[in-house]
Design a protein around this motif. Structure first.
Motif, PDB file in Angstrom:
ATOM      1  N   CYS A   1       2.760  11.029  -0.494  1.00  0.00           N
ATOM      2  CA  CYS A   1       4.256  10.859  -0.983  1.00  0.00           C
ATOM      3  C   CYS A   1       3.685   9.795  -1.699  1.00  0.00           C
ATOM      4  O   CYS A   1       5.023   9.819  -2.469  1.00  0.00           O
ATOM      5  N   ASN A   2       3.189   8.891  -2.153  1.00  0.00           N
ATOM      6  CA  ASN A   2       3.834   7.464  -2.703  1.00  0.00           C
ATOM      7  C   ASN A   2       4.779   6.873  -2.408  1.00  0.00           C
ATOM      8  O   ASN A   2       4.589   5.800  -3.444  1.00  0.00           O
ATOM      9  N   LYS A   3       5.136   6.835  -1.781  1.00  0.00           N
ATOM     10  CA  LYS A   3       6.047   5.693  -0.813  1.00  0.00           C
ATOM     11  C   LYS A   3       5.810   4.183  -0.978  1.00  0.00           C
ATOM     12  O   LYS A   3       4.353   4.648  -0.090  1.00  0.00           O
ATOM     13  N   GLU A   4       5.988   3.448  -0.969  1.00  0.00           N
ATOM     14  CA  GLU A   4       5.948   1.913  -0.182  1.00  0.00           C
ATOM     15  C   GLU A   4       5.254   1.463   0.729  1.00  0.00           C
ATOM     16  O   GLU A   4       4.615   0.836   1.589  1.00  0.00           O
ATOM     17  N   LYS A   5       6.503   2.290   1.703  1.00  0.00           N
ATOM     18  CA  LYS A   5       6.347   2.022   2.980  1.00  0.00           C
ATOM     19  C   LYS A   5       5.143   2.346   4.114  1.00  0.00           C
ATOM     20  O   LYS A   5       4.974   3.909   3.977  1.00  0.00           O
TER      21      LYS A   5
ATOM     22  N   MET B   1       1.038  -1.236   0.064  1.00  0.00           N
ATOM     23  CA  MET B   1      -0.415   0.330   0.014  1.00  0.00           C
ATOM     24  C   MET B   1       1.112   1.332  -0.329  1.00  0.00           C
ATOM     25  O   MET B   1       1.862   1.173   0.819  1.00  0.00           O
ATOM     26  N   LYS B   2       0.034   2.199  -0.810  1.00  0.00           N
ATOM     27  CA  LYS B   2       1.141   3.015  -0.680  1.00  0.00           C
ATOM     28  C   LYS B   2       0.886   4.945  -0.037  1.00  0.00           C
ATOM     29  O   LYS B   2      -0.343   4.621   0.237  1.00  0.00           O
ATOM     30  N   CYS B   3       1.379   5.716   0.826  1.00  0.00           N
ATOM     31  CA  CYS B   3       1.189   6.481   1.533  1.00  0.00           C
ATOM     32  C   CYS B   3       0.703   7.228   0.361  1.00  0.00           C
ATOM     33  O   CYS B   3       0.765   7.594  -1.526  1.00  0.00           O
ATOM     34  N   GLN B   4      -0.857   7.428   0.981  1.00  0.00           N
ATOM     35  CA  GLN B   4      -1.681   9.054   0.102  1.00  0.00           C
ATOM     36  C   GLN B   4      -1.073   9.931  -0.218  1.00  0.00           C
ATOM     37  O   GLN B   4      -1.877  11.105  -1.389  1.00  0.00           O
TER      38      GLN B   4
ATOM     39  N   VAL C   1     -17.097   6.283   3.168  1.00  0.00           N
ATOM     40  CA  VAL C   1     -15.786   6.509   4.716  1.00  0.00           C
ATOM     41  C   VAL C   1     -14.433   5.987   3.727  1.00  0.00           C
ATOM     42  O   VAL C   1     -14.317   5.025   2.606  1.00  0.00           O
ATOM     43  N   TYR C   2     -13.627   6.729   3.697  1.00  0.00           N
ATOM     44  CA  TYR C   2     -12.157   6.392   2.917  1.00  0.00           C
ATOM     45  C   TYR C   2     -12.042   5.659   3.464  1.00  0.00           C
ATOM     46  O   TYR C   2     -11.345   6.403   5.152  1.00  0.00           O
ATOM     47  N   GLN C   3     -10.038   5.417   3.535  1.00  0.00           N
ATOM     48  CA  GLN C   3      -8.967   4.747   3.833  1.00  0.00           C
ATOM     49  C   GLN C   3      -7.748   5.743   3.016  1.00  0.00           C
ATOM     50  O   GLN C   3      -7.470   5.622   2.170  1.00  0.00           O
ATOM     51  N   VAL C   4      -7.353   6.191   4.326  1.00  0.00           N
ATOM     52  CA  VAL C   4      -5.546   6.628   4.014  1.00  0.00           C
ATOM     53  C   VAL C   4      -4.748   6.292   4.456  1.00  0.00           C
ATOM     54  O   VAL C   4      -4.629   6.321   5.634  1.00  0.00           O
ATOM     55  N   PRO C   5      -4.132   6.020   4.063  1.00  0.00           N
ATOM     56  CA  PRO C   5      -2.578   5.416   4.017  1.00  0.00           C
ATOM     57  C   PRO C   5      -1.962   6.726   4.346  1.00  0.00           C
ATOM     58  O   PRO C   5      -1.511   7.231   2.951  1.00  0.00           O
ATOM     59  N   VAL C   6      -0.788   6.463   5.977  1.00  0.00           N
ATOM     60  CA  VAL C   6      -0.152   7.247   5.670  1.00  0.00           C
ATOM     61  C   VAL C   6       1.257   7.295   6.338  1.00  0.00           C
ATOM     62  O   VAL C   6       1.472   6.181   6.593  1.00  0.00           O
ATOM     63  N   CYS C   7       2.700   7.124   5.825  1.00  0.00           N
ATOM     64  CA  CYS C   7       4.096   7.010   6.076  1.00  0.00           C
ATOM     65  C   CYS C   7       3.718   7.731   7.085  1.00  0.00           C
ATOM     66  O   CYS C   7       4.263   8.435   7.664  1.00  0.00           O
ATOM     67  N   SER C   8       5.334   7.620   8.154  1.00  0.00           N
ATOM     68  CA  SER C   8       5.755   7.971   9.415  1.00  0.00           C
ATOM     69  C   SER C   8       5.638   9.964   8.772  1.00  0.00           C
ATOM     70  O   SER C   8       5.774  10.597   9.606  1.00  0.00           O
ATOM     71  N   GLU C   9       6.807   9.987   7.536  1.00  0.00           N
ATOM     72  CA  GLU C   9       6.867  11.252   7.635  1.00  0.00           C
ATOM     73  C   GLU C   9       6.141  12.535   7.260  1.00  0.00           C
ATOM     74  O   GLU C   9       6.562  14.036   8.171  1.00  0.00           O
ATOM     75  N   CYS C  10       5.148  11.851   6.411  1.00  0.00           N
ATOM     76  CA  CYS C  10       3.729  12.562   6.376  1.00  0.00           C
ATOM     77  C   CYS C  10       3.295  12.959   6.851  1.00  0.00           C
ATOM     78  O   CYS C  10       2.716  14.111   7.301  1.00  0.00           O
ATOM     79  N   LEU C  11       3.419  11.793   8.088  1.00  0.00           N
ATOM     80  CA  LEU C  11       1.962  11.876   9.285  1.00  0.00           C
ATOM     81  C   LEU C  11       2.838  12.849  10.284  1.00  0.00           C
ATOM     82  O   LEU C  11       2.574  13.859  10.773  1.00  0.00           O
ATOM     83  N   GLN C  12       4.297  13.403  10.529  1.00  0.00           N
ATOM     84  CA  GLN C  12       5.278  13.862  10.829  1.00  0.00           C
ATOM     85  C   GLN C  12       4.884  15.493  10.769  1.00  0.00           C
ATOM     86  O   GLN C  12       4.941  15.592  11.752  1.00  0.00           O
ATOM     87  N   ASN C  13       4.965  15.333   8.832  1.00  0.00           N
ATOM     88  CA  ASN C  13       4.597  16.997   8.739  1.00  0.00           C
ATOM     89  C   ASN C  13       3.395  17.791   8.823  1.00  0.00           C
ATOM     90  O   ASN C  13       3.156  18.536   9.144  1.00  0.00           O
TER      91      ASN C  13
END
Length: 122
Positions: free
Chosen positions: A6-10, A1-4, A23-35
């Motif tokens: 930045c499109n990173k795989e992690k 699954m890609k980050c919504q 209901v929408y599912q929003v995948p987020v990586c650590s970096e984007c969450l921190q931003n």
């Protein structure tokens, strides 16, 4: 699954957003969450961010992909709609994998849950 964002795989976390009954599912990586946290701090909206995401820097038990997807504070109807959304995703995956028995079971489970959420068929 890609980050919504930045499109990173992690992807570390997945959030569920209810927008006008969908209901929408929003995948987020650590970096984007921190931003996102940094923007909330700059805007003075940290408490809203915490309530909305259930996460903030330094929290001992962050929500990871697959862990406690539904906040404990959510109303029961919202929890059921989120579960339906997750089941629909699994149904699509089962159909794509040609696992028709699993897909049929998921379809039936979704139909039962949808009747519980909206008994009038709307």
């Amino acid at each position: 699954m890609k980050c919504q964002f930045c499109n990173k795989e992690k992807v570390d976390r997945v959030f569920y957003i209810n927008w006008m009954g969908t209901v929408y599912q929003v995948p987020v990586c650590s970096e984007c969450l921190q931003n996102m946290w940094n923007h909330a701090v700059a805007a003075g909206r940290t408490e809203e961010f915490k309530k909305y995401t259930g996460w903030w820097p330094g929290k001992r038990d962050p929500r990871h992909l697959g862990d406690r997807a539904f906040p404990e504070e959510a109303v029961s109807g919202l929890i059921k709609r989120r579960k339906i959304s997750a089941l629909k995703l699994r149904l699509r995956e089962a159909a794509e994998a040609e696992n028709y028995e699993e897909a049929a079971k998921l379809r039936d489970d979704i139909a039962v849950m949808e009747k519980e959420v909206c008994p009038h068929g709307n």
